[in-house]
Design a protein around this motif. Structure first.
Motif, PDB file in Angstrom:
ATOM      1  N   ARG A 297       0.839  -1.207   0.000  1.00 46.96           N
ATOM      2  CA  ARG A 297       0.000   0.000   0.000  1.00 46.96           C
ATOM      3  C   ARG A 297       0.873   1.256   0.000  1.00 46.96           C
ATOM      4  NH1 ARG A 297      -4.027  -0.495   4.833  1.00 46.96           N
ATOM      5  NH2 ARG A 297      -4.758   1.481   3.955  1.00 46.96           N
ATOM      6  N   LEU A 298       2.033   1.174   0.642  1.00 47.14           N
ATOM      7  CA  LEU A 298       2.959   2.307   0.612  1.00 47.14           C
ATOM      8  C   LEU A 298       3.410   2.577  -0.821  1.00 47.14           C
ATOM      9  CD1 LEU A 298       4.711   4.388   2.116  1.00 47.14           C
ATOM     10  CD2 LEU A 298       6.426   2.602   2.442  1.00 47.14           C
ATOM     11  N   ARG A 299       3.560   1.517  -1.614  1.00 47.99           N
ATOM     12  CA  ARG A 299       3.953   1.689  -3.015  1.00 47.99           C
ATOM     13  C   ARG A 299       2.877   2.442  -3.799  1.00 47.99           C
ATOM     14  NH1 ARG A 299       7.558  -2.242  -6.245  1.00 47.99           N
ATOM     15  NH2 ARG A 299       8.081  -0.137  -6.911  1.00 47.99           N
ATOM     16  N   GLU A 300       1.628   2.273  -3.386  1.00 42.86           N
ATOM     17  CA  GLU A 300       0.553   2.991  -4.072  1.00 42.86           C
ATOM     18  C   GLU A 300       0.669   4.496  -3.828  1.00 42.86           C
ATOM     19  OE1 GLU A 300      -3.042   1.257  -2.664  1.00 42.86           O
ATOM     20  OE2 GLU A 300      -2.572  -0.750  -3.438  1.00 42.86           O
ATOM     21  N   LEU A 301       1.141   4.877  -2.633  1.00 35.32           N
ATOM     22  CA  LEU A 301       1.334   6.295  -2.319  1.00 35.32           C
ATOM     23  C   LEU A 301       2.581   6.852  -2.999  1.00 35.32           C
ATOM     24  CD1 LEU A 301       0.521   6.346   1.517  1.00 35.32           C
ATOM     25  CD2 LEU A 301      -0.976   6.998  -0.376  1.00 35.32           C
ATOM     26  N   LEU A 302       3.573   5.989  -3.243  1.00 35.95           N
ATOM     27  CA  LEU A 302       4.839   6.420  -3.838  1.00 35.95           C
ATOM     28  C   LEU A 302       5.117   5.561  -5.077  1.00 35.95           C
ATOM     29  CD1 LEU A 302       6.842   6.553  -0.479  1.00 35.95           C
ATOM     30  CD2 LEU A 302       5.817   8.512  -1.660  1.00 35.95           C
ATOM     31  N   PRO A 303       4.317   5.703  -6.115  1.00 37.01           N
ATOM     32  CA  PRO A 303       4.355   4.749  -7.246  1.00 37.01           C
ATOM     33  C   PRO A 303       5.659   4.760  -8.031  1.00 37.01           C
ATOM     34  CG  PRO A 303       2.963   6.631  -7.766  1.00 37.01           C
ATOM     35  CD  PRO A 303       3.303   6.751  -6.317  1.00 37.01           C
ATOM     36  N   ASP A 304       6.401   5.853  -8.024  1.00 38.96           N
ATOM     37  CA  ASP A 304       7.608   5.947  -8.845  1.00 38.96           C
ATOM     38  C   ASP A 304       8.881   5.636  -8.065  1.00 38.96           C
ATOM     39  OD1 ASP A 304       6.062   6.748 -11.046  1.00 38.96           O
ATOM     40  OD2 ASP A 304       6.082   8.840 -10.348  1.00 38.96           O
ATOM     41  N   VAL A 305       8.735   5.267  -6.814  1.00 42.71           N
ATOM     42  CA  VAL A 305       9.908   5.027  -5.967  1.00 42.71           C
ATOM     43  C   VAL A 305      10.309   3.553  -6.045  1.00 42.71           C
ATOM     44  CG1 VAL A 305      10.814   5.097  -3.612  1.00 42.71           C
ATOM     45  CG2 VAL A 305       9.263   6.902  -4.408  1.00 42.71           C
ATOM     46  N   PRO A 306      11.554   3.252  -6.396  1.00 46.58           N
ATOM     47  CA  PRO A 306      11.977   1.847  -6.458  1.00 46.58           C
ATOM     48  C   PRO A 306      12.063   1.213  -5.070  1.00 46.58           C
ATOM     49  CG  PRO A 306      13.858   3.287  -6.781  1.00 46.58           C
ATOM     50  CD  PRO A 306      12.644   4.177  -6.759  1.00 46.58           C
ATOM     51  N   VAL A 307      11.957  -0.114  -5.040  1.00 52.17           N
ATOM     52  CA  VAL A 307      12.025  -0.875  -3.794  1.00 52.17           C
ATOM     53  C   VAL A 307      13.245  -1.788  -3.829  1.00 52.17           C
ATOM     54  CG1 VAL A 307      10.947  -2.740  -2.469  1.00 52.17           C
ATOM     55  CG2 VAL A 307       9.570  -0.830  -3.267  1.00 52.17           C
ATOM     56  N   LEU A 308      13.992  -1.771  -2.736  1.00 54.64           N
ATOM     57  CA  LEU A 308      15.080  -2.730  -2.541  1.00 54.64           C
ATOM     58  C   LEU A 308      14.685  -3.641  -1.384  1.00 54.64           C
ATOM     59  CD1 LEU A 308      17.901  -3.917  -2.882  1.00 54.64           C
ATOM     60  CD2 LEU A 308      18.783  -2.083  -1.407  1.00 54.64           C
ATOM     61  N   ALA A 309      14.434  -4.911  -1.674  1.00 49.26           N
ATOM     62  CA  ALA A 309      14.081  -5.889  -0.639  1.00 49.26           C
ATOM     63  C   ALA A 309      15.330  -6.685  -0.282  1.00 49.26           C
ATOM     64  CB  ALA A 309      12.986  -6.820  -1.143  1.00 49.26           C
ATOM     65  N   LEU A 310      15.583  -6.819   1.010  1.00 50.39           N
ATOM     66  CA  LEU A 310      16.808  -7.463   1.488  1.00 50.39           C
ATOM     67  C   LEU A 310      16.481  -8.586   2.459  1.00 50.39           C
ATOM     68  CD1 LEU A 310      18.656  -4.133   2.216  1.00 50.39           C
ATOM     69  CD2 LEU A 310      19.421  -5.776   0.506  1.00 50.39           C
ATOM     70  N   THR A 311      17.150  -9.703   2.302  1.00 51.59           N
ATOM     71  CA  THR A 311      17.025 -10.778   3.284  1.00 51.59           C
ATOM     72  C   THR A 311      18.294 -11.616   3.246  1.00 51.59           C
ATOM     73  OG1 THR A 311      15.736 -12.693   4.029  1.00 51.59           O
ATOM     74  CG2 THR A 311      15.839 -12.311   1.661  1.00 51.59           C
ATOM     75  N   ALA A 312      18.612 -12.211   4.389  1.00 52.01           N
ATOM     76  CA  ALA A 312      19.808 -13.051   4.470  1.00 52.01           C
ATOM     77  C   ALA A 312      19.508 -14.483   4.079  1.00 52.01           C
ATOM     78  CB  ALA A 312      20.382 -13.011   5.888  1.00 52.01           C
ATOM     79  N   SER A 313      18.234 -14.831   4.026  1.00 55.16           N
ATOM     80  CA  SER A 313      17.900 -16.231   3.762  1.00 55.16           C
ATOM     81  C   SER A 313      16.506 -16.331   3.164  1.00 55.16           C
ATOM     82  CB  SER A 313      17.981 -17.053   5.052  1.00 55.16           C
ATOM     83  OG  SER A 313      17.254 -16.437   6.086  1.00 55.16           O
ATOM     84  N   ALA A 314      16.425 -16.901   1.966  1.00 52.33           N
ATOM     85  CA  ALA A 314      15.123 -17.128   1.335  1.00 52.33           C
ATOM     86  C   ALA A 314      15.270 -18.239   0.307  1.00 52.33           C
ATOM     87  CB  ALA A 314      14.611 -15.852   0.668  1.00 52.33           C
ATOM     88  N   THR A 315      14.390 -19.202   0.379  1.00 51.70           N
ATOM     89  CA  THR A 315      14.354 -20.254  -0.640  1.00 51.70           C
ATOM     90  C   THR A 315      13.763 -19.667  -1.921  1.00 51.70           C
ATOM     91  OG1 THR A 315      12.150 -20.954   0.077  1.00 51.70           O
ATOM     92  CG2 THR A 315      14.047 -22.020   1.137  1.00 51.70           C
TER      93      THR A 315
END
Length: 665
Positions: free
Chosen positions: A184-202
């Motif tokens: 929903r935050l992306r809907e408020l800031l539609p042109d802002v890129p997202v960097l998702a970070l995690t140390a572990s994900a299958t």
């Protein structure tokens, strides 16, 4: 501070000058930022690739192991660009640590979380919207409060960084519904890129993260999970102490021993000290000052071995840890990889040892049963917690409370694992958010009005002194709990800190104030008002899914421990999606394979011996010349000549007058 990060006298340009150097390429900018603030000349692993993609506006999911430098991947591009970065993380301790580090570098940063008062939150958000803040750290449950929603649209946001991104996936090991608000935050800031970070994900979790964060295109960057200097090993034994002592005595340097229980940490630390090994223990039941002291003793090298629960390790950056021992199995390979990975960060040889006894699997099954209470008991625990916090039905939405889980479990005669599991189920159903122990300042609130306070005659002059200082130093203490500094009050009053605490307690007993001393306690944040027990709905599907995921993760952990054939590092890397992983050559399995190969080579005849035997059998039939022998056995003439020369020297064959060779019987 103005626009400058540091003064010109210190050789650092104002921030705006860095942004407006349009003649510089993105690559120039990010390397300049890296040198200026962190003193490095090059990036590690895939850091630079991530940063370039972010600066090009690409949504990116980055899988980087603990200690891989995740924070630089959003800090560098933010400092090399205009605007601020919103960093979403559930770890309050990490927020505080990152904000402190950035501020020490002169970089303006603020954190917004449930441990702050409404006034502190408003000030922080206003600074982010109208000030020169570059990094706004926010807990996920704060994302869609009205205060945040109204301010964030006024902020010059250039990047959204989502730490611990696996929390958004229902397949992740720590799913949190509050993370779903990020979309929903992306809907408020539609042109802002997202960097998702995690140390572990299958692979399954990674795909779910990108879907739920509404990536414009799937884009995954995976750092190597290989640790070529880390030797993994498993020992199956019913005498874990003997195996532990063997490793500690044979591997010099600092180490960590992870235990499941607080009592266990104290017992093993005592065992090591009895054997002449400098050791100490660390767990969540200790006072903050004591934990800090023990941590500093270990980091400085005064103590060699730290025996701890998994509460120890977050934010610890000790490079020369030579071994990590797990006295009992972790709940998942994710946890094991992160904790074992605290060894050998300096790149030198280090060891990760897991100890397994014959009854460990059975005890784990029993613990599972305790940690997955029936749904009716989850509702009972919810009711008991609300009563413990004195929260009435229909009240408490968007409020936070300190929660002494050990005191609660003692009063209610409950196993702490059962309560924590119930809290996680309630969290996954979006009723509340439970955070680990954090340091909280003392708080007070007057229980009498200002007019009543002036009419009140307190007999003791020292109490009047404390009241006057409180009124002078702190605003808003008649309407809400206000954080106070007992040391600051001591300075103004001339009393010791202990005497200040005594007088505040006396005012509390006189019902002039409500006083919460400084403490370290977990917190519960209520996402919605307290529900009547009959209206509390815990999804059976959520319950079933959580149990199945926990069992699946532990089964993977158990398979890793019971494996006797495949490289341990390869198993871990493949678990995290690297299907091109190669054997490490240094784990116990690889070393065992190498020893077996050498044994077989030593026992088997060499290729030369085998060829010479065949040549001798041939000559036994009839004499032959070297050229014919080389042709008969289809091998290089030089090799045949070498073997024949040795045989002649040893008297096994002789040369006839016609040049042919004959065997000597």
């Amino acid at each position: 501070m103005g626009d400058a990060i540091f003064s010109r006298r210190n050789g650092v340009l104002p921030l705006k000058n860095l942004y407006l150097c349009s003649v510089k390429t993105n690559e120039d900018k990010i390397h300049e930022v890296l040198r200026r603030y962190w003193g490095y000349t090059s990036f590690r692993s895939i850091q630079e690739t991530i940063i370039r993609d972010i600066m090009e506006g690409r949504d990116t999911l980055a899988l980087m192991p603990t200690g891989g430098g995740k924070s630089l991947t959003y800090q560098v591009p933010t400092l090399a660009s205009e605007g601020l970065c919103v960093v979403i993380t559930p770890l309050i301790a990490l927020m505080k640590d990152q904000v402190d580090r950035l501020r020490k570098l002169g970089i303006p940063a603020v954190a917004i979380h449930s441990g702050l008062s409404p006034r502190q939150i408003d000030i922080g958000l206003d600074n982010a919207a109208y000030g020169d803040v570059k990094f706004l750290y926010v807990s996920p449950e704060r994302l869609f409060t009205e205060a945040f929603r109204l301010r964030v649209q006024r902020m010059p946001v250039s990047l959204i960084a989502v730490d611990e991104a696996h929390c958004i996936s229902q397949w992740g090991y720590d799913f949190r519904p509050s993370y779903l608000q990020i979309a929903r935050l992306r809907e408020l800031l539609p042109d802002v890129p997202v960097l998702a970070l995690t140390a572990s994900a299958t692979d399954k979790v990674a795909d779910d993260i990108m879907t739920r964060l509404k990536f414009r295109e799937k884009h995954l960057l995976r750092s190597s999970f290989s640790r070529p200097n880390l030797s993994y090993a498993v020992r199956h034994t019913d005498d874990k102490n003997e195996q532990l002592l063997r490793l500690v005595n044979n591997v010099p340097g600092a180490g960590i021993v992870y235990m499941r229980t607080r009592e266990g940490t104290e017992q093993i630390a005592e065992l090591l000290k009895e054997k002449g090994i400098p050791a100490t223990c660390y767990h969540g039941g200790m006072a903050h000052t004591e934990r800090t002291l023990r941590q500093e003793e270990w980091i400085s090298g005064k103590v060699r071995v730290m025996v701890a629960t998994n509460a120890f390790g977050m934010g610890i950056d000790k490079q020369d840890v030579r071994f990590v021992v797990h006295y009992t199995p972790c709940d998942s390979l994710e946890s094991y990889y992160q904790e074992a990975g605290r060894a050998g960060r300096d790149g030198k040889r280090a060891y990760a040892l897991l100890l397994i006894s014959s009854d460990d699997p059975e005890r784990i099954v029993k613990r599972f049963d305790k940690e997955f209470p029936p749904l009716n008991q989850v509702k009972d625990i919810y009711d008991s917690i609300c009563n413990y916090l004195q929260l009435p039905v229909g009240d408490g939405e968007m409020t936070s409370y300190m929660f002494n889980i050990h005191d609660f479990c003692s009063r209610e005669h409950l196993y702490s694992g059962t309560v924590i599991s119930a809290l996680k189920l309630l969290q996954q159903n979006d009723y509340l958010t439970y955070t680990d122990a954090e340091e909280h300042p003392a708080r007070i609130m007057f229980t009498v009005s200002r007019d009543e306070l002036y009419r009140l005659r307190v007999e003791k002059e020292d109490l009047d002194t404390i009241i006057r200082i409180l009124l002078r130093l702190y605003n808003g203490i008649f309407t809400e709990f206000r954080p106070i500094n007992e040391g600051e009050i001591a300075t103004w009053s001339g009393y010791t800190v202990e005497k200040v605490k005594e007088r505040l307690k006396r005012l509390w007993m006189l019902r002039v104030i409500r006083y919460i001393p400084s403490n370290r306690s977990p917190m519960i944040f209520f996402n919605r008002e307290r529900m009547d027990r009959n209206n509390l709905y815990i999804s059976p599907e959520t319950y079933r899914l959580r149990r199945e995921l926990m069992e699946e993760r532990f089964e993977n952990m158990l398979r890793y421990a019971q494996n006797e054939e495949r490289c341990r590092s390869q198993i871990i890397e493949e678990y995290f999606g690297d299907h091109s992983a190669q054997p490490c050559g240094v784990c116990d399995i690889c070393l065992a394979h190498r020893r077996e190969q050498k044994r077989r080579q030593a026992a088997a005849p060499s290729a030369d011996e085998e060829l010479l035997t065949r040549i001798m059998e041939y000559l036994r039939q009839e004499p032959s010349d070297p050229r014919s022998l080389a042709a008969a056995f289809r091998c290089p003439p030089e090799r045949v000549a070498r073997l024949l020369k040795n045989a002649l020297r040893e008297g096994k064959i002789t040369t006839l007058e016609d040049g042919k060779l004959k065997i000597i019987e």
